[in-house]
Design a protein around this motif. Structure first.
Motif, PDB file in Angstrom:
ATOM      1  N   PHE A   1     -14.186 -27.998 -44.442  1.00 36.72           N
ATOM      2  CA  PHE A   1     -14.458 -26.932 -43.244  1.00 36.72           C
ATOM      3  C   PHE A   1     -15.121 -27.920 -42.397  1.00 36.72           C
ATOM      4  N   ILE A   2     -14.410 -27.733 -41.170  1.00 39.39           N
ATOM      5  CA  ILE A   2     -14.789 -28.571 -39.898  1.00 39.39           C
ATOM      6  C   ILE A   2     -15.918 -27.807 -39.302  1.00 39.39           C
ATOM      7  N   CYS A   3     -17.275 -28.124 -39.532  1.00 38.75           N
ATOM      8  CA  CYS A   3     -18.150 -27.413 -38.788  1.00 38.75           C
ATOM      9  C   CYS A   3     -19.408 -28.645 -38.450  1.00 38.75           C
ATOM     10  N   ILE A   4     -20.317 -28.523 -39.529  1.00 37.53           N
ATOM     11  CA  ILE A   4     -21.535 -29.005 -39.265  1.00 37.53           C
ATOM     12  C   ILE A   4     -21.643 -30.057 -40.700  1.00 37.53           C
ATOM     13  N   PRO A   5     -22.139 -31.197 -40.430  1.00 36.74           N
ATOM     14  CA  PRO A   5     -22.271 -32.047 -41.672  1.00 36.74           C
ATOM     15  C   PRO A   5     -23.256 -31.595 -42.979  1.00 36.74           C
ATOM     16  N   ILE A   6     -22.923 -30.767 -43.977  1.00 32.68           N
ATOM     17  CA  ILE A   6     -23.912 -30.564 -44.779  1.00 32.68           C
ATOM     18  C   ILE A   6     -23.473 -30.845 -46.158  1.00 32.68           C
ATOM     19  N   GLY A   7     -22.329 -31.287 -46.036  1.00 34.56           N
ATOM     20  CA  GLY A   7     -21.866 -31.777 -47.480  1.00 34.56           C
ATOM     21  C   GLY A   7     -20.939 -30.860 -48.551  1.00 34.56           C
ATOM     22  N   GLU A   8     -21.167 -31.033 -49.755  1.00 38.67           N
ATOM     23  CA  GLU A   8     -20.404 -30.084 -50.629  1.00 38.67           C
ATOM     24  C   GLU A   8     -21.211 -28.911 -50.764  1.00 38.67           C
ATOM     25  N   VAL A   9     -20.279 -27.843 -50.886  1.00 45.05           N
ATOM     26  CA  VAL A   9     -20.745 -26.376 -50.828  1.00 45.05           C
ATOM     27  C   VAL A   9     -19.733 -25.756 -52.011  1.00 45.05           C
ATOM     28  N   GLU A  10     -20.312 -25.151 -52.915  1.00 47.37           N
ATOM     29  CA  GLU A  10     -19.634 -24.230 -53.919  1.00 47.37           C
ATOM     30  C   GLU A  10     -19.434 -22.916 -53.641  1.00 47.37           C
ATOM     31  N   LEU A  11     -18.301 -22.418 -53.525  1.00 46.29           N
ATOM     32  CA  LEU A  11     -18.081 -21.054 -52.980  1.00 46.29           C
ATOM     33  C   LEU A  11     -16.791 -20.394 -53.984  1.00 46.29           C
ATOM     34  N   ASP A  12     -17.308 -19.457 -54.681  1.00 43.00           N
ATOM     35  CA  ASP A  12     -16.055 -18.847 -55.626  1.00 43.00           C
ATOM     36  C   ASP A  12     -15.791 -19.748 -56.601  1.00 43.00           C
ATOM     37  N   ALA A  13     -16.533 -20.605 -57.118  1.00 45.03           N
ATOM     38  CA  ALA A  13     -16.252 -21.641 -58.085  1.00 45.03           C
ATOM     39  C   ALA A  13     -15.051 -22.726 -57.443  1.00 45.03           C
ATOM     40  N   LYS A  14     -15.127 -22.957 -56.205  1.00 43.89           N
ATOM     41  CA  LYS A  14     -14.359 -24.052 -55.595  1.00 43.89           C
ATOM     42  C   LYS A  14     -15.426 -24.757 -54.664  1.00 43.89           C
ATOM     43  N   LYS A  15     -15.037 -26.256 -54.618  1.00 45.50           N
ATOM     44  CA  LYS A  15     -15.792 -27.148 -54.063  1.00 45.50           C
ATOM     45  C   LYS A  15     -15.282 -27.201 -52.705  1.00 45.50           C
ATOM     46  N   ILE A  16     -16.080 -27.087 -51.766  1.00 42.68           N
ATOM     47  CA  ILE A  16     -15.482 -27.194 -50.087  1.00 42.68           C
ATOM     48  C   ILE A  16     -16.538 -28.213 -49.581  1.00 42.68           C
ATOM     49  N   TYR A  17     -16.097 -29.206 -48.852  1.00 40.29           N
ATOM     50  CA  TYR A  17     -16.703 -30.170 -48.150  1.00 40.29           C
ATOM     51  C   TYR A  17     -17.052 -29.906 -46.744  1.00 40.29           C
ATOM     52  N   VAL A  18     -18.306 -29.426 -46.295  1.00 37.05           N
ATOM     53  CA  VAL A  18     -18.421 -29.191 -45.069  1.00 37.05           C
ATOM     54  C   VAL A  18     -18.680 -30.276 -44.322  1.00 37.05           C
TER      55      VAL A  18
ATOM     56  N   MET B   1     -13.598 -15.871 -46.656  1.00 38.61           N
ATOM     57  CA  MET B   1     -14.274 -17.174 -47.116  1.00 38.61           C
ATOM     58  C   MET B   1     -14.947 -17.934 -46.012  1.00 38.61           C
ATOM     59  N   LYS B   2     -14.313 -17.893 -44.751  1.00 41.42           N
ATOM     60  CA  LYS B   2     -15.093 -18.456 -43.633  1.00 41.42           C
ATOM     61  C   LYS B   2     -16.441 -18.092 -43.478  1.00 41.42           C
ATOM     62  N   GLU B   3     -16.385 -16.799 -43.548  1.00 45.91           N
ATOM     63  CA  GLU B   3     -17.713 -16.042 -43.021  1.00 45.91           C
ATOM     64  C   GLU B   3     -19.047 -16.506 -44.029  1.00 45.91           C
ATOM     65  N   GLU B   4     -18.456 -16.406 -45.480  1.00 42.41           N
ATOM     66  CA  GLU B   4     -19.537 -16.928 -46.122  1.00 42.41           C
ATOM     67  C   GLU B   4     -19.897 -18.227 -46.140  1.00 42.41           C
ATOM     68  N   LEU B   5     -19.025 -19.027 -45.576  1.00 42.89           N
ATOM     69  CA  LEU B   5     -19.280 -20.608 -45.423  1.00 42.89           C
ATOM     70  C   LEU B   5     -20.141 -20.640 -44.111  1.00 42.89           C
ATOM     71  N   TYR B   6     -19.837 -19.913 -43.128  1.00 47.61           N
ATOM     72  CA  TYR B   6     -20.837 -19.923 -41.834  1.00 47.61           C
ATOM     73  C   TYR B   6     -22.065 -19.514 -42.301  1.00 47.61           C
ATOM     74  N   LYS B   7     -22.353 -18.646 -43.248  1.00 46.48           N
ATOM     75  CA  LYS B   7     -23.797 -18.103 -43.889  1.00 46.48           C
ATOM     76  C   LYS B   7     -24.194 -19.131 -44.361  1.00 46.48           C
ATOM     77  N   LYS B   8     -23.805 -20.014 -45.360  1.00 47.43           N
ATOM     78  CA  LYS B   8     -24.323 -21.003 -46.028  1.00 47.43           C
ATOM     79  C   LYS B   8     -24.846 -22.109 -44.953  1.00 47.43           C
TER      80      LYS B   8
END
Length: 124
Positions: A97-114, A1-8
């Motif tokens: 997801f503590i990374c860079i401020p990009i806001g809400e991301v949907e991944l696998d039908a889940k909302k994750i706040y980056v 899951m984290k790898e997909e978040l990094y890609k986004k």
């Protein structure tokens, strides 16, 4: 899951950097093409406004490039029991997801706040 978040995150930054770079190129072309056929003061004012806009965009470009560095640092951070840059945190009512401020991301039908590490939620 984290790898997909990094890609986004990387995709988001590439899109922003590409758009800003293109805008800077357009403004530099406009600056080059600015003719002195009109009155001198108007010409100088127009050139100065273009230069100011180029400076603003250059600052934004540097900020996004710095976020790319932050993203790379986050990728290198391994798993840990403490929350740090690159951590995926599942709170009671949201996932962050503590990374860079990009806001809400949907991944696998889940909302994750980056969010950035400096944000109040990440600090808490």
């Amino acid at each position: 899951m984290k790898e997909e978040l990094y890609k986004k995150c990387a995709s988001y930054l590439e899109e922003k950097i590409g758009r800003i770079s293109h805008s800077i190129q357009d403004l530099e072309a406009a600056l080059t093409n600015e003719s002195k056929s009109s009155a001198g003061d108007k010409y100088e004012t127009s050139r100065e406004m273009i230069n100011i806009e180029i400076q603003k965009l250059s600052t934004q470009l540097q900020q996004f490039q710095q976020l790319q560095v932050t993203l790379e640092v986050a990728k290198r951070n391994g798993s840990s029991k403490t929350v740090k840059l690159g951590s995926l945190v599942k709170a009671t009512n949201a996932t962050y997801f503590i990374c860079i401020p990009i806001g809400e991301v949907e991944l696998d039908a889940k909302k994750i706040y980056v969010i950035g590490a400096g944000s109040p939620i990440a600090q808490a």
